[in-house]
Design a protein around this motif. Structure first.
Motif, PDB file in Angstrom:
ATOM      1  N   ALA A  41      10.303  -9.006 -11.071  1.00 35.57           N
ATOM      2  CA  ALA A  41      10.500  -9.952 -12.171  1.00 35.57           C
ATOM      3  C   ALA A  41       9.842  -9.477 -13.470  1.00 35.57           C
ATOM      4  O   ALA A  41       9.850 -10.194 -14.468  1.00 35.57           O
ATOM      5  CB  ALA A  41       9.953 -11.323 -11.784  1.00 35.57           C
ATOM      6  N   GLY A  42       9.249  -8.275 -13.447  1.00 30.14           N
ATOM      7  CA  GLY A  42       8.669  -7.721 -14.659  1.00 30.14           C
ATOM      8  C   GLY A  42       7.185  -7.947 -14.848  1.00 30.14           C
ATOM      9  O   GLY A  42       6.638  -7.637 -15.908  1.00 30.14           O
ATOM     10  N   THR A  43       6.517  -8.467 -13.831  1.00 29.32           N
ATOM     11  CA  THR A  43       5.071  -8.696 -13.901  1.00 29.32           C
ATOM     12  C   THR A  43       4.346  -7.431 -13.479  1.00 29.32           C
ATOM     13  O   THR A  43       4.713  -6.795 -12.500  1.00 29.32           O
ATOM     14  CB  THR A  43       4.673  -9.865 -12.968  1.00 29.32           C
ATOM     15  N   ARG A  44       3.317  -7.081 -14.208  1.00 31.72           N
ATOM     16  CA  ARG A  44       2.507  -5.907 -13.836  1.00 31.72           C
ATOM     17  C   ARG A  44       1.519  -6.305 -12.752  1.00 31.72           C
ATOM     18  O   ARG A  44       0.734  -7.235 -12.918  1.00 31.72           O
ATOM     19  CB  ARG A  44       1.785  -5.356 -15.054  1.00 31.72           C
ATOM     20  N   VAL A  45       1.574  -5.558 -11.638  1.00 29.72           N
ATOM     21  CA  VAL A  45       0.765  -5.855 -10.454  1.00 29.72           C
ATOM     22  C   VAL A  45       0.101  -4.571  -9.984  1.00 29.72           C
ATOM     23  O   VAL A  45       0.707  -3.505 -10.007  1.00 29.72           O
ATOM     24  CB  VAL A  45       1.657  -6.416  -9.319  1.00 29.72           C
ATOM     25  N   LYS A  46      -1.138  -4.685  -9.550  1.00 31.14           N
ATOM     26  CA  LYS A  46      -1.864  -3.548  -8.974  1.00 31.14           C
ATOM     27  C   LYS A  46      -2.445  -3.983  -7.637  1.00 31.14           C
ATOM     28  O   LYS A  46      -3.044  -5.051  -7.528  1.00 31.14           O
ATOM     29  CB  LYS A  46      -2.987  -3.101  -9.920  1.00 31.14           C
ATOM     30  N   PHE A  47      -2.254  -3.157  -6.609  1.00 28.82           N
ATOM     31  CA  PHE A  47      -2.782  -3.413  -5.273  1.00 28.82           C
ATOM     32  C   PHE A  47      -3.973  -2.498  -5.032  1.00 28.82           C
ATOM     33  O   PHE A  47      -3.890  -1.296  -5.277  1.00 28.82           O
ATOM     34  CB  PHE A  47      -1.697  -3.129  -4.228  1.00 28.82           C
ATOM     35  N   TYR A  48      -5.052  -3.070  -4.555  1.00 31.08           N
ATOM     36  CA  TYR A  48      -6.244  -2.301  -4.202  1.00 31.08           C
ATOM     37  C   TYR A  48      -6.788  -2.777  -2.856  1.00 31.08           C
ATOM     38  O   TYR A  48      -6.992  -3.977  -2.668  1.00 31.08           O
ATOM     39  CB  TYR A  48      -7.386  -2.551  -5.203  1.00 31.08           C
ATOM     40  N   PRO A  49      -7.086  -1.872  -1.947  1.00 29.01           N
ATOM     41  CA  PRO A  49      -7.966  -2.279  -0.844  1.00 29.01           C
ATOM     42  C   PRO A  49      -9.325  -2.630  -1.467  1.00 29.01           C
ATOM     43  O   PRO A  49      -9.789  -1.938  -2.386  1.00 29.01           O
ATOM     44  CB  PRO A  49      -8.070  -1.019   0.021  1.00 29.01           C
ATOM     45  N   ALA A  50      -9.938  -3.692  -1.008  1.00 34.00           N
ATOM     46  CA  ALA A  50     -11.180  -4.166  -1.628  1.00 34.00           C
ATOM     47  C   ALA A  50     -12.249  -3.078  -1.685  1.00 34.00           C
ATOM     48  O   ALA A  50     -12.933  -2.928  -2.699  1.00 34.00           O
ATOM     49  CB  ALA A  50     -11.707  -5.392  -0.896  1.00 34.00           C
ATOM     50  N   THR A  51     -12.396  -2.325  -0.613  1.00 32.62           N
ATOM     51  CA  THR A  51     -13.435  -1.299  -0.599  1.00 32.62           C
ATOM     52  C   THR A  51     -13.171  -0.218  -1.652  1.00 32.62           C
ATOM     53  O   THR A  51     -14.104   0.251  -2.309  1.00 32.62           O
ATOM     54  CB  THR A  51     -13.566  -0.652   0.791  1.00 32.62           C
ATOM     55  N   ALA A  52     -11.913   0.178  -1.849  1.00 28.75           N
ATOM     56  CA  ALA A  52     -11.583   1.189  -2.869  1.00 28.75           C
ATOM     57  C   ALA A  52     -11.835   0.648  -4.267  1.00 28.75           C
ATOM     58  O   ALA A  52     -12.354   1.356  -5.135  1.00 28.75           O
ATOM     59  CB  ALA A  52     -10.128   1.633  -2.726  1.00 28.75           C
ATOM     60  N   LEU A  53     -11.490  -0.615  -4.502  1.00 30.72           N
ATOM     61  CA  LEU A  53     -11.713  -1.212  -5.821  1.00 30.72           C
ATOM     62  C   LEU A  53     -13.203  -1.290  -6.122  1.00 30.72           C
ATOM     63  O   LEU A  53     -13.645  -0.937  -7.222  1.00 30.72           O
ATOM     64  CB  LEU A  53     -11.084  -2.602  -5.885  1.00 30.72           C
ATOM     65  N   LEU A  79      -3.758  -8.833  -9.849  1.00 24.78           N
ATOM     66  CA  LEU A  79      -4.502  -7.805  -9.124  1.00 24.78           C
ATOM     67  C   LEU A  79      -4.631  -8.283  -7.679  1.00 24.78           C
ATOM     68  O   LEU A  79      -5.158  -9.365  -7.423  1.00 24.78           O
ATOM     69  CB  LEU A  79      -5.876  -7.610  -9.755  1.00 24.78           C
ATOM     70  N   ILE A  80      -4.093  -7.490  -6.752  1.00 25.97           N
ATOM     71  CA  ILE A  80      -4.197  -7.817  -5.333  1.00 25.97           C
ATOM     72  C   ILE A  80      -5.419  -7.091  -4.776  1.00 25.97           C
ATOM     73  O   ILE A  80      -5.513  -5.870  -4.868  1.00 25.97           O
ATOM     74  CB  ILE A  80      -2.929  -7.396  -4.562  1.00 25.97           C
ATOM     75  N   VAL A  81      -6.340  -7.861  -4.222  1.00 25.39           N
ATOM     76  CA  VAL A  81      -7.560  -7.312  -3.624  1.00 25.39           C
ATOM     77  C   VAL A  81      -7.479  -7.613  -2.132  1.00 25.39           C
ATOM     78  O   VAL A  81      -7.634  -8.756  -1.702  1.00 25.39           O
ATOM     79  CB  VAL A  81      -8.830  -7.922  -4.256  1.00 25.39           C
ATOM     80  N   ASP A  82      -7.221  -6.571  -1.352  1.00 22.36           N
ATOM     81  CA  ASP A  82      -6.929  -6.733   0.065  1.00 22.36           C
ATOM     82  C   ASP A  82      -8.168  -6.522   0.929  1.00 22.36           C
ATOM     83  O   ASP A  82      -8.916  -5.569   0.734  1.00 22.36           O
ATOM     84  CB  ASP A  82      -5.838  -5.722   0.460  1.00 22.36           C
ATOM     85  N   ASP A  83      -8.347  -7.410   1.871  1.00 20.96           N
ATOM     86  CA  ASP A  83      -9.429  -7.321   2.866  1.00 20.96           C
ATOM     87  C   ASP A  83     -10.820  -7.391   2.252  1.00 20.96           C
ATOM     88  O   ASP A  83     -11.691  -6.552   2.519  1.00 20.96           O
ATOM     89  CB  ASP A  83      -9.302  -6.038   3.699  1.00 20.96           C
ATOM     90  N   ILE A  84     -11.053  -8.427   1.477  1.00 19.93           N
ATOM     91  CA  ILE A  84     -12.357  -8.581   0.815  1.00 19.93           C
ATOM     92  C   ILE A  84     -13.488  -8.760   1.831  1.00 19.93           C
ATOM     93  O   ILE A  84     -14.633  -8.428   1.540  1.00 19.93           O
ATOM     94  CB  ILE A  84     -12.308  -9.760  -0.191  1.00 19.93           C
ATOM     95  N   ILE A 112      -6.155 -12.520  -3.286  1.00 21.29           N
ATOM     96  CA  ILE A 112      -7.214 -12.005  -2.431  1.00 21.29           C
ATOM     97  C   ILE A 112      -6.897 -12.338  -0.985  1.00 21.29           C
ATOM     98  O   ILE A 112      -6.549 -13.474  -0.667  1.00 21.29           O
ATOM     99  CB  ILE A 112      -8.583 -12.601  -2.826  1.00 21.29           C
ATOM    100  N   THR A 113      -6.996 -11.319  -0.123  1.00 21.43           N
ATOM    101  CA  THR A 113      -6.862 -11.563   1.312  1.00 21.43           C
ATOM    102  C   THR A 113      -8.240 -11.416   1.940  1.00 21.43           C
ATOM    103  O   THR A 113      -9.045 -10.588   1.513  1.00 21.43           O
ATOM    104  CB  THR A 113      -5.875 -10.583   1.986  1.00 21.43           C
ATOM    105  N   SER A 114      -8.482 -12.249   2.948  1.00 21.57           N
ATOM    106  CA  SER A 114      -9.782 -12.184   3.622  1.00 21.57           C
ATOM    107  C   SER A 114      -9.658 -12.698   5.054  1.00 21.57           C
ATOM    108  O   SER A 114      -8.964 -13.681   5.298  1.00 21.57           O
ATOM    109  CB  SER A 114     -10.815 -13.029   2.878  1.00 21.57           C
ATOM    110  N   ASN A 115     -10.341 -12.021   5.948  1.00 25.46           N
ATOM    111  CA  ASN A 115     -10.423 -12.510   7.323  1.00 25.46           C
ATOM    112  C   ASN A 115     -11.619 -13.436   7.491  1.00 25.46           C
ATOM    113  O   ASN A 115     -11.869 -13.931   8.578  1.00 25.46           O
ATOM    114  CB  ASN A 115     -10.492 -11.341   8.314  1.00 25.46           C
ATOM    115  N   GLN A 116     -12.361 -13.662   6.410  1.00 26.00           N
ATOM    116  CA  GLN A 116     -13.523 -14.550   6.449  1.00 26.00           C
ATOM    117  C   GLN A 116     -13.278 -15.752   5.548  1.00 26.00           C
ATOM    118  O   GLN A 116     -12.903 -15.599   4.383  1.00 26.00           O
ATOM    119  CB  GLN A 116     -14.772 -13.827   5.972  1.00 26.00           C
ATOM    120  N   SER A 117     -13.496 -16.946   6.085  1.00 23.30           N
ATOM    121  CA  SER A 117     -13.368 -18.152   5.274  1.00 23.30           C
ATOM    122  C   SER A 117     -14.574 -18.265   4.338  1.00 23.30           C
ATOM    123  O   SER A 117     -15.565 -17.545   4.493  1.00 23.30           O
ATOM    124  CB  SER A 117     -13.264 -19.380   6.174  1.00 23.30           C
TER     125      SER A 117
END
Length: 162
Positions: A41-53, A79-84, A112-117
């Motif tokens: 849809a034209g939105t600028r998005v960046k994906f990062y594994p949390a540890t790399a970011l 900004l997608i921050v995966d596995d925080i 943000i994705t997280s396996n911890q609440s």
């Protein structure tokens, strides 16, 4: 999720999306699919594994260029921050993570994705005050989705054994 993929008003309003759930329930898959929908849809998005970011931001901080690094991330509306939940609890890591959250607050969206609440986020941040401040900024404008179910990887492994 379909509403978020179809209606991008939440991005224009700098709303966050927080995906919680056990390992293997599809958090990363959903975040990536939503990111792809936004890109189409034209939105600028960046994906990062949390540890790399966090490592990237730590390097910038050590070179006294943290603000520059945060400003460069501003070109991404989402900004997608995966596995925080896999970030280690060190002052250096959590301080740059907090800086990122505070910097983007009410300006740009985070997924943000997280396996911890949230109850377990004291394991991420070095002090309770920082934990509360980070959560407060994230949830102020957010959609929170709790995913439940069995691990897709586990289901696949069981099927392959048969």
């Amino acid at each position: 999720m379909h509403d978020l993929a179809d209606n991008h008003e939440w991005v224009k309003q700098a709303t966050n999306l927080l995906l919680f759930g056990a390992s293997g329930v599809g958090k990363t898959h959903l975040a990536s699919a939503l990111g792809y929908s936004l890109i189409e849809a034209g939105t600028r998005v960046k994906f990062y594994p949390a540890t790399a970011l966090v490592q990237h931001l730590q390097d910038a901080k050590q070179q006294l260029k943290l603000q520059d690094a945060l400003n460069k991330l501003d070109k991404y509306q989402v900004l997608i921050v995966d596995d925080i939940g896999y970030i280690r609890k060190t002052e250096q890591e959590t301080s740059v993570l907090y800086e990122l959250i505070a910097h983007r607050y009410e300006r740009f969206s985070l997924i943000i994705t997280s396996n911890q609440s949230f109850e377990d986020w004291d394991a991420l941040f070095t002090d309770t005050t920082m934990t509360v401040a980070a959560i407060d900024r994230l949830v102020h404008h957010s959609h929170i989705i709790q995913l439940q179910g069995e691990s897709y990887r586990r289901k696949t492994a069981i099927k392959q054994e048969k």
